[in-house]
Design a protein around this motif. Structure first.
Motif, PDB file in Angstrom:
ATOM      1  N   CYS A 153       0.833  -1.202   0.000  1.00 53.73           N
ATOM      2  CA  CYS A 153       0.000   0.000   0.000  1.00 53.73           C
ATOM      3  C   CYS A 153       0.870   1.255   0.000  1.00 53.73           C
ATOM      4  O   CYS A 153       1.972   1.252   0.559  1.00 53.73           O
ATOM      5  CB  CYS A 153      -0.919   0.027   1.222  1.00 53.73           C
ATOM      6  N   PRO A 154       0.421   2.345  -0.608  1.00 54.28           N
ATOM      7  CA  PRO A 154       1.197   3.593  -0.621  1.00 54.28           C
ATOM      8  C   PRO A 154       1.249   4.208   0.771  1.00 54.28           C
ATOM      9  O   PRO A 154       0.332   3.999   1.575  1.00 54.28           O
ATOM     10  CB  PRO A 154       0.418   4.490  -1.586  1.00 54.28           C
ATOM     11  N   PRO A 155       2.307   4.951   1.090  1.00 49.91           N
ATOM     12  CA  PRO A 155       2.386   5.611   2.397  1.00 49.91           C
ATOM     13  C   PRO A 155       1.215   6.568   2.602  1.00 49.91           C
ATOM     14  O   PRO A 155       0.816   7.282   1.689  1.00 49.91           O
ATOM     15  CB  PRO A 155       3.719   6.370   2.322  1.00 49.91           C
ATOM     16  N   THR A 156       0.680   6.556   3.807  1.00 46.35           N
ATOM     17  CA  THR A 156      -0.473   7.370   4.153  1.00 46.35           C
ATOM     18  C   THR A 156      -0.125   8.247   5.352  1.00 46.35           C
ATOM     19  O   THR A 156       0.457   7.766   6.319  1.00 46.35           O
ATOM     20  CB  THR A 156      -1.679   6.480   4.514  1.00 46.35           C
ATOM     21  N   PRO A 157      -0.457   9.551   5.329  1.00 50.99           N
ATOM     22  CA  PRO A 157      -0.205  10.387   6.507  1.00 50.99           C
ATOM     23  C   PRO A 157      -1.141  10.017   7.652  1.00 50.99           C
ATOM     24  O   PRO A 157      -2.358  10.034   7.493  1.00 50.99           O
ATOM     25  CB  PRO A 157      -0.473  11.815   6.008  1.00 50.99           C
ATOM     26  N   VAL A 158      -0.571   9.676   8.781  1.00 52.48           N
ATOM     27  CA  VAL A 158      -1.343   9.270   9.952  1.00 52.48           C
ATOM     28  C   VAL A 158      -1.107  10.285  11.074  1.00 52.48           C
ATOM     29  O   VAL A 158       0.028  10.476  11.520  1.00 52.48           O
ATOM     30  CB  VAL A 158      -0.939   7.857  10.442  1.00 52.48           C
ATOM     31  N   GLU A 159      -2.176  10.931  11.509  1.00 54.33           N
ATOM     32  CA  GLU A 159      -2.060  11.916  12.584  1.00 54.33           C
ATOM     33  C   GLU A 159      -2.400  11.283  13.928  1.00 54.33           C
ATOM     34  O   GLU A 159      -3.370  10.540  14.049  1.00 54.33           O
ATOM     35  CB  GLU A 159      -2.994  13.101  12.337  1.00 54.33           C
ATOM     36  N   THR A 160      -1.595  11.607  14.938  1.00 50.93           N
ATOM     37  CA  THR A 160      -1.844  11.173  16.307  1.00 50.93           C
ATOM     38  C   THR A 160      -1.842  12.382  17.228  1.00 50.93           C
ATOM     39  O   THR A 160      -0.883  13.161  17.236  1.00 50.93           O
ATOM     40  CB  THR A 160      -0.764  10.181  16.781  1.00 50.93           C
ATOM     41  N   VAL A 161      -2.919  12.564  17.966  1.00 49.79           N
ATOM     42  CA  VAL A 161      -2.994  13.657  18.943  1.00 49.79           C
ATOM     43  C   VAL A 161      -2.387  13.167  20.255  1.00 49.79           C
ATOM     44  O   VAL A 161      -2.824  12.162  20.812  1.00 49.79           O
ATOM     45  CB  VAL A 161      -4.449  14.113  19.154  1.00 49.79           C
ATOM     46  N   HIS A 162      -1.373  13.874  20.731  1.00 51.60           N
ATOM     47  CA  HIS A 162      -0.652  13.458  21.940  1.00 51.60           C
ATOM     48  C   HIS A 162      -1.183  14.107  23.208  1.00 51.60           C
ATOM     49  O   HIS A 162      -1.092  13.519  24.290  1.00 51.60           O
ATOM     50  CB  HIS A 162       0.836  13.779  21.799  1.00 51.60           C
ATOM     51  N   GLY A 163      -1.723  15.300  23.094  1.00 53.38           N
ATOM     52  CA  GLY A 163      -2.196  15.980  24.295  1.00 53.38           C
ATOM     53  C   GLY A 163      -3.063  17.173  23.978  1.00 53.38           C
ATOM     54  O   GLY A 163      -3.058  17.699  22.862  1.00 53.38           O
ATOM     55  N   LYS A 164      -3.828  17.589  24.965  1.00 56.14           N
ATOM     56  CA  LYS A 164      -4.746  18.716  24.816  1.00 56.14           C
ATOM     57  C   LYS A 164      -4.668  19.564  26.084  1.00 56.14           C
ATOM     58  O   LYS A 164      -4.633  19.038  27.193  1.00 56.14           O
ATOM     59  CB  LYS A 164      -6.158  18.209  24.588  1.00 56.14           C
ATOM     60  N   ALA A 165      -4.643  20.888  25.897  1.00 54.02           N
ATOM     61  CA  ALA A 165      -4.528  21.796  27.049  1.00 54.02           C
ATOM     62  C   ALA A 165      -5.468  22.981  26.881  1.00 54.02           C
ATOM     63  O   ALA A 165      -5.804  23.378  25.764  1.00 54.02           O
ATOM     64  CB  ALA A 165      -3.090  22.289  27.196  1.00 54.02           C
ATOM     65  N   ALA A 166      -5.884  23.538  28.016  1.00 56.48           N
ATOM     66  CA  ALA A 166      -6.749  24.711  28.028  1.00 56.48           C
ATOM     67  C   ALA A 166      -5.912  25.946  28.343  1.00 56.48           C
ATOM     68  O   ALA A 166      -5.061  25.919  29.247  1.00 56.48           O
ATOM     69  CB  ALA A 166      -7.846  24.548  29.076  1.00 56.48           C
ATOM     70  N   VAL A 167      -6.164  27.044  27.593  1.00 53.69           N
ATOM     71  CA  VAL A 167      -5.463  28.307  27.842  1.00 53.69           C
ATOM     72  C   VAL A 167      -6.163  29.015  28.996  1.00 53.69           C
ATOM     73  O   VAL A 167      -7.306  29.448  28.877  1.00 53.69           O
ATOM     74  CB  VAL A 167      -5.457  29.194  26.581  1.00 53.69           C
ATOM     75  N   GLN A 168      -5.456  29.160  30.109  1.00 57.92           N
ATOM     76  CA  GLN A 168      -6.021  29.791  31.295  1.00 57.92           C
ATOM     77  C   GLN A 168      -5.699  31.277  31.378  1.00 57.92           C
ATOM     78  O   GLN A 168      -6.436  32.048  31.995  1.00 57.92           O
ATOM     79  CB  GLN A 168      -5.506  29.084  32.547  1.00 57.92           C
ATOM     80  N   ALA A 169      -4.596  31.659  30.740  1.00 58.96           N
ATOM     81  CA  ALA A 169      -4.186  33.069  30.748  1.00 58.96           C
ATOM     82  C   ALA A 169      -3.194  33.294  29.627  1.00 58.96           C
ATOM     83  O   ALA A 169      -2.588  32.350  29.117  1.00 58.96           O
ATOM     84  CB  ALA A 169      -3.559  33.443  32.093  1.00 58.96           C
ATOM     85  N   VAL A 170      -3.042  34.572  29.233  1.00 60.63           N
ATOM     86  CA  VAL A 170      -2.084  34.937  28.178  1.00 60.63           C
ATOM     87  C   VAL A 170      -1.203  36.068  28.702  1.00 60.63           C
ATOM     88  O   VAL A 170      -1.699  37.044  29.269  1.00 60.63           O
ATOM     89  CB  VAL A 170      -2.812  35.373  26.890  1.00 60.63           C
ATOM     90  N   PHE A 171       0.115  35.918  28.487  1.00 59.22           N
ATOM     91  CA  PHE A 171       1.060  36.908  28.997  1.00 59.22           C
ATOM     92  C   PHE A 171       1.932  37.417  27.850  1.00 59.22           C
ATOM     93  O   PHE A 171       2.347  36.643  26.984  1.00 59.22           O
ATOM     94  CB  PHE A 171       1.971  36.292  30.064  1.00 59.22           C
ATOM     95  N   ASP A 172       2.224  38.709  27.845  1.00 59.20           N
ATOM     96  CA  ASP A 172       3.183  39.301  26.919  1.00 59.20           C
ATOM     97  C   ASP A 172       4.453  39.596  27.697  1.00 59.20           C
ATOM     98  O   ASP A 172       4.457  40.442  28.599  1.00 59.20           O
ATOM     99  CB  ASP A 172       2.637  40.586  26.288  1.00 59.20           C
ATOM    100  N   ILE A 173       5.518  38.887  27.353  1.00 58.27           N
ATOM    101  CA  ILE A 173       6.785  39.034  28.075  1.00 58.27           C
ATOM    102  C   ILE A 173       7.754  39.819  27.201  1.00 58.27           C
ATOM    103  O   ILE A 173       8.079  39.420  26.083  1.00 58.27           O
ATOM    104  CB  ILE A 173       7.380  37.649  28.411  1.00 58.27           C
ATOM    105  N   ASN A 174       8.207  40.955  27.695  1.00 53.68           N
ATOM    106  CA  ASN A 174       9.135  41.801  26.939  1.00 53.68           C
ATOM    107  C   ASN A 174      10.567  41.327  27.136  1.00 53.68           C
ATOM    108  O   ASN A 174      10.973  40.940  28.230  1.00 53.68           O
ATOM    109  CB  ASN A 174       9.021  43.265  27.389  1.00 53.68           C
ATOM    110  N   ASN A 175      11.326  41.378  26.041  1.00 50.17           N
ATOM    111  CA  ASN A 175      12.764  41.130  26.128  1.00 50.17           C
ATOM    112  C   ASN A 175      13.483  42.152  25.256  1.00 50.17           C
ATOM    113  O   ASN A 175      12.883  43.100  24.772  1.00 50.17           O
ATOM    114  CB  ASN A 175      13.103  39.696  25.706  1.00 50.17           C
TER     115      ASN A 175
END
Length: 271
Positions: A153-175
């Motif tokens: 059979c020809p190669p087929t792209p197989v996707e696997t989901v490894h983890g899922k997370a919820a965004v609790q907050a967003v931060f802008d960090i200056n450098n």
């Protein structure tokens, strides 16, 4: 067969999104528009993936049942598969069978054979890397047959989901260069990985997708820039842990978003 139509297998939570499969196909250059697909169908209407096999069994009735059962496997596949029994005979595998397998590229399937095997034939098969699968339980033989057929059979792209997370907050960090947006996450399922993940076949690159609202995909195919836990850079974060994630060339992350970590591998599978 590079002209066989390909399907993408999506595992894990992403399986609900059909367009994710199409996105993966596009990234691997495997998608086709309607015009090109119609041209392919007209041009290659009779193209098939031919799988030569040699069948052996203890009696004519058993042999016929083995043949019919193996031929029925092609009906299970989404690909255009032709299972071609080039030789069907009663008795143990002989050197003639092995030589035929070498010349044709066939695998040998044996069912319900008892007694001593032909040592010369077994030695010949081993030296020529000829697959000989033998069972007295038909379901086991069918499972092994599908494993062997994967190689055709020809190669087929197989996707696997490894983890899922919820965004609790967003931060802008200056450098010193520019502001870096970091998403404060709680891992809900599985694990998040910074970059590569070791697999049985080596390693795969892990990517991220952002989902918002009713699972609308905001962005896909993103790579992680940093993954930190308590200000320390880490390679992996597990379920139940909090972490900070920044993504390369992407800053449109909002509180309440869901982030998935996944990988895509090209595999030969029976579909």
């Amino acid at each position: 067969d590079s002209n066989a139509k390909l399907d993408v297998i999506v595992t894990g939570g992403a399986s609900k999104k059909g367009f994710m499969a199409n996105n993966i196909l596009r990234r691997f250059g495997l998608d086709k528009n309607e015009d090109s697909e119609q041209e392919e169908e007209e041009k290659d209407d009779n193209d098939q993936i031919r799988i030569p096999v040699i069948l052996k069994a203890d009696a004519d009735g058993t042999l016929a049942a083995l043949r019919d059962t193996l031929l029925a496997i092609s009906d299970e596949s989404k690909l255009d598969i032709c299972i071609d029994p080039i030789s069907i005979s009663v008795g143990h595998v002989t050197t003639t069978d092995v030589n035929m397998a070498v010349e044709s590229g066939a695998s040998i399937f044996c069912f319900n054979l008892k007694g001593s095997k032909d040592k010369n034939a077994m030695s010949e098969a081993l030296s020529n890397n000829i697959e000989i699968r033998s069972h007295d339980v038909i379901y086991h033989l069918l499972d092994e047959a599908k494993e062997v057929f994967c190689g055709y059979c020809p190669p087929t792209p197989v996707e696997t989901v490894h983890g899922k997370a919820a965004v609790q907050a967003v931060f802008d960090i200056n450098n010193t260069k520019n502001a870096e947006r970091v998403a404060g996450l709680m891992v809900k399922d599985g694990r998040l990985h910074l970059d590569k993940l070791k697999t049985d076949s080596g390693s795969v690159n892990c990517e991220y997708r952002i989902m918002r609202g009713d699972k609308e995909v905001v962005a896909d195919g993103l790579r992680a820039k940093t993954l930190k836990r308590v200000k320390e850079e880490v390679e992996t974060v597990r379920r139940g842990e909090e972490c900070g994630l920044s993504l390369l060339d992407f800053a449109d992350v909002e509180e309440g978003d869901t982030i998935e970590c996944y990988s895509v591998e090209m595999k030969r599978i029976f579909v």
